[in-house]
Scaffold this active site. Structure first.
Site, PDB file in Angstrom:
ATOM      1  N   SER A 127      38.219  44.508  28.173  1.00 21.17           N
ATOM      2  CA  SER A 127      37.071  43.991  28.893  1.00 21.17           C
ATOM      3  C   SER A 127      36.718  42.593  28.398  1.00 21.17           C
ATOM      4  CB  SER A 127      35.903  44.949  28.686  1.00 21.17           C
ATOM      5  OG  SER A 127      34.802  44.460  29.374  1.00 21.17           O
ATOM      6  N   GLY A 128      36.563  41.687  29.338  1.00 21.32           N
ATOM      7  CA  GLY A 128      36.184  40.316  28.986  1.00 21.32           C
ATOM      8  C   GLY A 128      37.371  39.417  28.702  1.00 21.32           C
ATOM      9  N   THR A 141      39.740  39.615  35.854  1.00 21.42           N
ATOM     10  CA  THR A 141      39.187  39.364  37.177  1.00 21.42           C
ATOM     11  C   THR A 141      39.262  37.880  37.506  1.00 21.42           C
ATOM     12  OG1 THR A 141      37.772  41.246  36.845  1.00 21.42           O
ATOM     13  CG2 THR A 141      37.145  39.755  38.604  1.00 21.42           C
ATOM     14  N   ASN A 194      31.145  41.837  28.315  1.00 19.75           N
ATOM     15  CA  ASN A 194      31.384  40.896  29.411  1.00 19.75           C
ATOM     16  C   ASN A 194      30.181  40.912  30.352  1.00 19.75           C
ATOM     17  OD1 ASN A 194      32.353  39.420  31.544  1.00 19.75           O
ATOM     18  ND2 ASN A 194      34.118  40.746  31.967  1.00 19.75           N
ATOM     19  N   SER A 199      31.405  42.465  33.912  1.00 22.14           N
ATOM     20  CA  SER A 199      32.502  43.403  33.652  1.00 22.14           C
ATOM     21  C   SER A 199      32.791  44.274  34.873  1.00 22.14           C
ATOM     22  CB  SER A 199      32.120  44.276  32.462  1.00 22.14           C
ATOM     23  OG  SER A 199      33.169  45.142  32.178  1.00 22.14           O
ATOM     24  N   SER A 200      34.053  44.328  35.270  1.00 24.71           N
ATOM     25  CA  SER A 200      34.415  45.194  36.406  1.00 24.71           C
ATOM     26  C   SER A 200      34.397  46.630  35.910  1.00 24.71           C
ATOM     27  CB  SER A 200      35.818  44.870  36.901  1.00 24.71           C
ATOM     28  OG  SER A 200      36.087  43.505  36.807  1.00 24.71           O
ATOM     29  N   GLY A 243      42.388  47.430  30.576  1.00 25.94           N
ATOM     30  CA  GLY A 243      43.419  47.554  29.545  1.00 25.94           C
ATOM     31  C   GLY A 243      43.057  48.665  28.576  1.00 25.94           C
ATOM     32  N   GLU A 254      41.458  50.771  25.880  1.00 28.94           N
ATOM     33  CA  GLU A 254      40.129  50.655  25.292  1.00 28.94           C
ATOM     34  C   GLU A 254      40.078  51.469  24.021  1.00 28.94           C
ATOM     35  OE1 GLU A 254      36.908  51.522  27.927  1.00 28.94           O
ATOM     36  OE2 GLU A 254      37.082  49.566  28.917  1.00 28.94           O
TER      37      GLU A 254
HETATM   38  N1  LIG Z   1      40.620  31.226  32.807  1.00 28.68           N
HETATM   39  C1  LIG Z   1      39.361  31.210  32.432  1.00 28.68           C
HETATM   40  N2  LIG Z   1      38.728  30.039  32.277  1.00 28.68           N
HETATM   41  C2  LIG Z   1      37.461  30.007  31.904  1.00 28.68           C
HETATM   42  N3  LIG Z   1      36.704  31.080  31.636  1.00 28.68           N
HETATM   43  C3  LIG Z   1      37.269  32.279  31.754  1.00 28.68           C
HETATM   44  C4  LIG Z   1      38.636  32.414  32.172  1.00 28.68           C
HETATM   45  N4  LIG Z   1      38.927  33.715  32.211  1.00 28.68           N
HETATM   46  C5  LIG Z   1      37.790  34.363  31.850  1.00 28.68           C
HETATM   47  N5  LIG Z   1      36.805  33.517  31.587  1.00 28.68           N
HETATM   48  C6  LIG Z   1      35.442  33.843  31.154  1.00 28.68           C
HETATM   49  O1  LIG Z   1      35.462  35.157  30.656  1.00 28.68           O
HETATM   50  C7  LIG Z   1      34.554  35.983  31.393  1.00 28.68           C
HETATM   51  C8  LIG Z   1      35.132  37.361  31.530  1.00 28.68           C
HETATM   52  O2  LIG Z   1      36.248  37.325  32.361  1.00 28.68           O
HETATM   53  P1  LIG Z   1      36.599  38.489  33.378  1.00 28.68           P
HETATM   54  O3  LIG Z   1      35.395  38.963  34.058  1.00 28.68           O
HETATM   55  O4  LIG Z   1      37.717  38.030  34.174  1.00 28.68           O
HETATM   56  O5  LIG Z   1      37.069  39.597  32.362  1.00 28.68           O
HETATM   57  P2  LIG Z   1      37.777  40.960  32.713  1.00 28.68           P
HETATM   58  O6  LIG Z   1      39.037  40.994  31.955  1.00 28.68           O
HETATM   59  O7  LIG Z   1      37.849  41.141  34.162  1.00 28.68           O
HETATM   60  O8  LIG Z   1      36.809  41.990  32.028  1.00 28.68           O
HETATM   61  P3  LIG Z   1      36.405  43.421  32.564  1.00 28.68           P
HETATM   62  O9  LIG Z   1      37.487  44.362  32.183  1.00 28.68           O
HETATM   63  O10 LIG Z   1      35.151  43.694  31.813  1.00 28.68           O
HETATM   64  O11 LIG Z   1      36.180  43.328  34.015  1.00 28.68           O
HETATM   65  C9  LIG Z   1      34.377  35.264  32.709  1.00 28.68           C
HETATM   66  O12 LIG Z   1      33.141  35.570  33.257  1.00 28.68           O
HETATM   67  C10 LIG Z   1      34.485  33.815  32.301  1.00 28.68           C
HETATM   68  O13 LIG Z   1      33.252  33.354  31.819  1.00 28.68           O
HETATM   69 MG   LIG Z   2      37.032  42.307  35.486  1.00 28.78          MG
END
Ligand SMILES: Nc1ncnc2c1ncn2[C@@H]1O[C@H](COP(=O)(O)OP(=O)(O)OP(=O)(O)O)[C@@H](O)[C@H]1O
Ligand SMILES: [Mg+2]
Length: 1040
Positions: A143-144, A148, A193, A196-197, A420, A422
């Site tokens: 997460s984070g 996404t 996050n 977070s999705s 991924g 956890e």
């Molecule tokens: N390529 C990137 N460039 C800049 N900031 C990023 C990038 N990727 C992620 N972030 C930052 O990290 C935060 C978390 O990313 P994201 O929501 O994609 O995580 P995730 O892997 O989907 O987590 P989750 O499993 O909780 O959904 C985003 O809101 C953004 O602020």
């Molecule tokens: Mg996500």
């Protein structure tokens, strides 16, 4: 110009540089070609660390992390493992996602540019178009970590870079806009996050054969419904609730009975962070409303959505008081009425459902009141169910909106944004499902990667070498196997009658899994391990590492029970719950089984596609830019299975590249390939490899690619290349700008070549025109129009004739039909050729003598005796009777005379004409008629008066002998099969050419006593020699 001289020193340079390189761990590997070469700054930046882990010389965790860190420090967040991308969350906006960057990566080979998510997106897209097959991009990470965000970047890349029509733009917008809507309903702020999705998402982007994005489809997995009713400290409920309360218009809130105060709602405040500075709910609300319009949500549907959201908020504020018996009573009806109003269900039914359980006996129904805890449980279950179903409904509506019904030939690229591994301090049922999902995806990866590797080896004609890696199937089986796996045992415990609890579930697990190498509990563990486990824990040794699960809540979460009467309530929400069959008394499938089945479907679907991977890593827990938490990264490297991935990718050959690409880059390193290799690229690469001193075991030549086993081989090559470039640079500083001069020279050269080519073509056009005109006039007399054509025709005929001449004198049929202009010449040539052949033939006949004798024969017999012509080709022999066949006594008698020729003959008696077989021997001085050991008659050549033969085709010879010789018995009548040969020899040896007469009718013969007789010749049906009635010898030969 300098490079070729490096050749002989290569291996030394390579060796020393290799050591240097390993120590410094810096290498520019692929991506310096093409456009970026010119951009000095970028190039330098891209040199940081290694761009592909496959080429790390040692595959240790330390080396991986150190490389990631080095690159991260320069904002290089992407690194490859082959075609997999490792991405580290920078937590800051990087200027690498703009249109210019997209253009740079469009249609470029994967390794030509620095690693980027666009490179992967573009390659998946182009492979799909060229191979017309389906692909998916698996994005995983904790997460984070940025999953996404990555999936959105890919979607944006396709939206910008794929060709499109106005119609398709709508589909494209819908796909893009489905994101804010789904995020509003499925994402929430968590400790890890802010966005977070809380569900797994798989989205198919459908393309038509032109590469237009024409539609999309989304599948959702395992929404975290518990968040609707409960949030941990520091976390929020799904965004949409806050967005509605903060951003909804006054009118809307009034309609929904809501207050503009998030603190008022129990379901929004448990985490005590309803308002967060990093989230602007008001703005987000606007985006969602706008997005709903783009995805064509009409007013009814939009209303429906908001009503459900509001109803959940109201439901959370339904509270209970105990009555005297401790049974639950509604505190007040206001909130409940709003719920019934918003959902359109009967308030009394709802109330009854929330406070009583309906037990169905055989004939009657009994209502059993709930305790307060129970009532709260039911309320929350209802809220979760409503929200969960609404989410599914929402996904379905989005799918309807994105669906493309027109173009039948579609290929897809799927984006899988899924949780991924956890590992928390306490891991529960959700982590169990999530980690099981990751095991399945690892299994998929193994199967697809190995399959792909194997297929590539096969396609390239390279022998497959078995790969050493851990196959996690054993863990998948441990979880999912029918009747024996953890899910089956959990289901059994959930469904069996009696007092099943989380702990009895654990007992059952221990009973069944006791010996499994990947399963351990407090009771099963050895002393040391036991210290790390609580009594209610079980630990799975996942492929990525150990995870300890606490069984508390497993049964409940797996059951996800909703009592029947409350189900009846929600079934009134026709739209949302059409799928819920309330009449079905069978228990619905448990959550774990549903998840297992949906994963099974997902893996089957993915197996049929080509895979691309993005592994996202979180750089630090505090969401700070520029912080690289090594411990956190190490943990993720482990749990994302990066080492395993690397191992599989490096097995066999670490590096492979198309011959053209390899040659293009490294050709300056060998005099034979620099500046141009004119032959086949594969041959050029082979020459290059030999020149660079590659050992036979270090590389293999496939059909289209070179395979290099160890990264160090490539390092050395790359070093040499760097040095070569450097030397070129120095040369240019000292003397002239080599590159630009080279370019100028090349330009001039190419110009000259092009002009030459142009002239050649103009000339060709003229010639062809002339040729056509001449062809039309070919029958006319020679003129300027057709003279060249006719010359061509002549030359062409003569050339063809040269290759098709008759081979033997006897071949009278083979002769190429000449064109009209050459009829005469052809005839002359034909005669000349035959004469030539005859001459050759004659010269080829062995002893010359034979031919001279034939001339004698011809002089005597040509045109006179009937069977002379057919005798011509028959070669004369030296003799017809060898000396061994002549009686030794005869030989001794004539030994002084030297035998010249002998032939078998038939001698006819002079009186009775009786035929007697004899040998006729010619010596230097006389002819002998011999019967075995006896010489019957000797005819000295002096006494040989003449020789007569008939003009017919018989073989009768009459030898006339002078009668003065008293020893002679008279003329000799013999018959000889080799008449011409015999008489020619006789005439030459005895020098009697003139003595031979060819007569017609009959020949007179002298018999010793002065008597005469005659030999008569005639023709008939068959050859005969007999004494005729008139006393003559009658010789009949065949009538020709
Ligand atoms: N390529 C990137 N460039 C800049 N900031 C990023 C990038 N990727 C992620 N972030 C930052 O990290 C935060 C978390 O990313 P994201 O929501 O994609 O995580 P995730 O892997 O989907 O987590 P989750 O499993 O909780 O959904 C985003 O809101 C953004 O602020
Ligand atoms: Mg996500």
């Amino acid at each position: 110009l300098l490079c070729p001289s490096m050749g002989p020193h290569m291996s030394k340079v390579m060796e020393s540089k290799l050591q240097h390189k390993i120590a410094k761990n810096k290498a520019l590997l692929f991506a310096l070609g093409g456009r970026l070469d010119m951009e000095g700054a970028l190039t330098t930046r891209d040199r940081v660390g290694i761009q592909d882990f496959v080429l790390l010389d040692e595959t240790t965790e330390v080396a991986i992390i150190s490389n990631l860190k080095k690159r991260f420090s320069k904002d290089l967040i992407y690194t490859y493992i082959g075609t997999l991308i490792v991405s580290v969350n920078p937590y800051k906006d990087l200027d690498i996602y703009n249109k210019k960057q997209m253009d740079v990566y469009m249609g470029v080979n994967f390794f030509e540019l620095p690693p980027h998510i666009y490179a992967l997106a573009d390659n998946a897209y182009h492979t799909m178009l060229t191979e017309f097959n389906n692909h998916f991009i698996l994005i995983s990470g904790e997460s984070g970590a940025g999953k996404t965000e990555a999936s959105k970047k890919i979607l944006q890349y396709y939206a910008v870079s794929c060709p499109s029509t106005t119609l398709m733009n709508t589909v494209r917008d819908k796909m893009l806009m489905s994101n804010p809507v789904l995020e509003a309903f499925g994402n929430a702020k968590t400790l890890k996050n802010d966005n977070s999705s809380r569900f797994g998402k798989y989205m198919d982007i459908q393309f038509d054969s032109q590469g237009d994005a024409v539609g999309g489809h989304i599948l959702n997995y395992l929404l975290e419904k518990s968040r609707v009713v409960h949030q941990n400290h520091g976390e929020r409920n799904f965004h949409v609730f806050y967005q509605l309360v903060e951003g909804g218009s006054d009118d809307l809130l009034t309609q929904l009975g809501l207050k503009r105060d998030v603190q008022h709602y129990y379901y929004l405040t448990q985490g005590e962070c309803a308002i967060v500075s990093s989230i602007n709910d008001k703005n987000d609300w606007k985006s969602v409303k706008n997005a709903l319009q783009v995805i064509e949500f009409d007013e009814t549907n939009t209303n429906h959505l908001f009503r459900v959201v509001a109803s959940v908020l109201h439901l959370g504020n339904v509270h209970f008081d105990p009555d005297s018996k401790g049974h639950a009573l509604l505190k007040n009806n206001t909130e409940l009425n709003w719920v019934s109003d918003l959902l359109g269900v009967d308030a009394n039914n709802l109330k009854e459902g929330l406070t009583f359980r309906k037990i169905e006996a055989k004939t009657e129904q009994v209502l059993s009141p709930f305790t307060i805890d129970h009532a709260i449980y039911v309320r929350d279950a209802l809220a979760k169910a409503i929200y969960g179903q609404t989410f599914t409904w929402l996904v379905n509506r989005i799918n309807e909106s994105m669906e493309n019904k027109d173009s039948p030939r579609k290929t897809v690229i799927g984006l899988l944004d899924i949780y991924g591994f956890e590992v928390f301090y306490v891991n529960s049922f959700e982590q169990f499902c999530i980690n099981y999902c990751n095991e399945k995806l690892q299994q998929l990866f193994i199967q697809l990667t190995l399959k792909a590797e194997q297929e590539e080896y096969e396609a390239e004609g390279i022998e497959w070498e078995p790969v050493q890696f851990f196959n996690n199937k054993i863990i998948c089986d441990l979880v999912e196997e029918k009747h024996r796996g953890i899910i089956s045992i959990l289901d059994e415990e959930c469904l069996r009658p009696g007092d099943a609890t989380d702990l009895t579930f654990l007992d059952r697990l221990e009973e069944k899994m006791g010996n499994h190498p990947h399963f351990v509990t407090h009771r099963l563990a050895d002393k040391m391990t036991r210290k790390t486990l609580e009594r209610g824990d079980f630990r799975l040794l996942h492929y990525a590492g150990e995870v300890t699960y606490c069984v508390v809540g497993f049964l409940d979460k797996n059951n996800d029970l909703l009592y029947r009467n409350i189900k009846n309530v929600i079934c009134l929400l026709q739209e949302c719950f059409s799928a819920v069959d309330t009449t079905n008394k069978r228990r619905p499938e448990t959550v774990a089984t549903q998840f297992k089945n949906s994963l099974q479907k997902l893996t089957e679907m993915l197996m049929a596609k080509e895979a691309w991977y993005i592994r996202c890593l979180k750089s630090n827990e505090s969401k700070q830019p520029g912080q690289f938490d090594e411990a956190l990264i190490r943990h993720q490297v482990k749990y994302l299975g990066l080492m395993e991935h690397l191992r599989v990718r490096r097995a066999g050959f670490a590096y492979r590249r198309k011959y053209e690409d390899f040659l293009k880059r490294y050709k300056p390193l060998c005099p034979a390939t620099w500046p141009h290799w004119r032959g086949m690229p594969a041959d050029g690469v082979e020459v290059l490899a030999q020149h660079l001193g590659y050992l036979p075991d270090e590389y293999k030549m496939g059909r289209t690619k070179i395979f290099i086993r160890h990264p160090r081989t490539l390092y050395a090559t790359e070093d040499a290349y760097e040095k070569c470039k450097h030397d070129l640079g120095n040369a240019s500083k000292l003397n002239f700008n080599f590159m630009s001069s080279a370019t100028k020279i090349e330009t001039c050269w190419r110009g000259a070549q092009a002009r030459k080519e142009k002239e050649k073509r103009a000339w060709a056009v003229k010639v062809i025109k002339k040729f056509i005109k001449a062809y039309i006039n070919r029958g006319e007399a020679k003129s300027t129009d057709n003279s060249e054509y006719l010359a061509f025709v002549r030359q062409s005929y003569l050339n063809r004739l040269k290759n098709n001449l008759p081979k033997t004198v006897l071949d009278k049929t083979t002769w190429l039909t000449p064109p009209a202009v050459l009829t005469q010449a052809s005839e002359i040539l034909r005669k000349l050729h035959y004469r030539l052949m005859v001459r050759k033939y004659v010269r080829g006949i062995p002893p010359q003598k034979k031919l001279q004798m034939k001339v004698v024969t011809s002089a005597i017999f040509k045109g006179k005796k009937e069977n002379y012509p057919p005798s011509i080709p028959q070669l004369f022999l030296d003799t017809r009777i060898s000396e061994q066949e002549i009686n030794i006594r005869v030989l001794s008698m004539i030994r002084n005379e030297q035998v010249k020729y002998s032939v078998p003959v038939i001698k006819y008696d002079r009186n009775g004409f009786k035929p007697r077989p004899r040998q006729f021997i010619l010596t230097k001085t006389a002819a002998y008629l011999v019967e075995e050991a006896k010489i019957k008659q000797r005819v000295s050549y002096n006494s040989l008066k003449g020789i007569s033969v008939s003009n017919l085709s018989d073989g009768i010879i009459v030898i006339h002998i002078t009668c003065e010789d008293p020893k002679q018995k008279g003329d000799l009548i013999i018959q000889c099969e080799h008449l011409y040969e015999f008489l020619t020899k006789l005439s030459i040896i005895a020098n009697k050419q003139d003595a031979i007469k060819v007569v017609q009718g009959s020949i007179k013969i002298q018999i010793q006593s002065g008597k005469e007789n005659s030999v008569d010749f005639t023709t008939g049906q068959e050859p005969m020699v007999y004494k005729a009635k008139n006393g003559h010898l009658m010789v009949v030969s065949i009538n020709k």
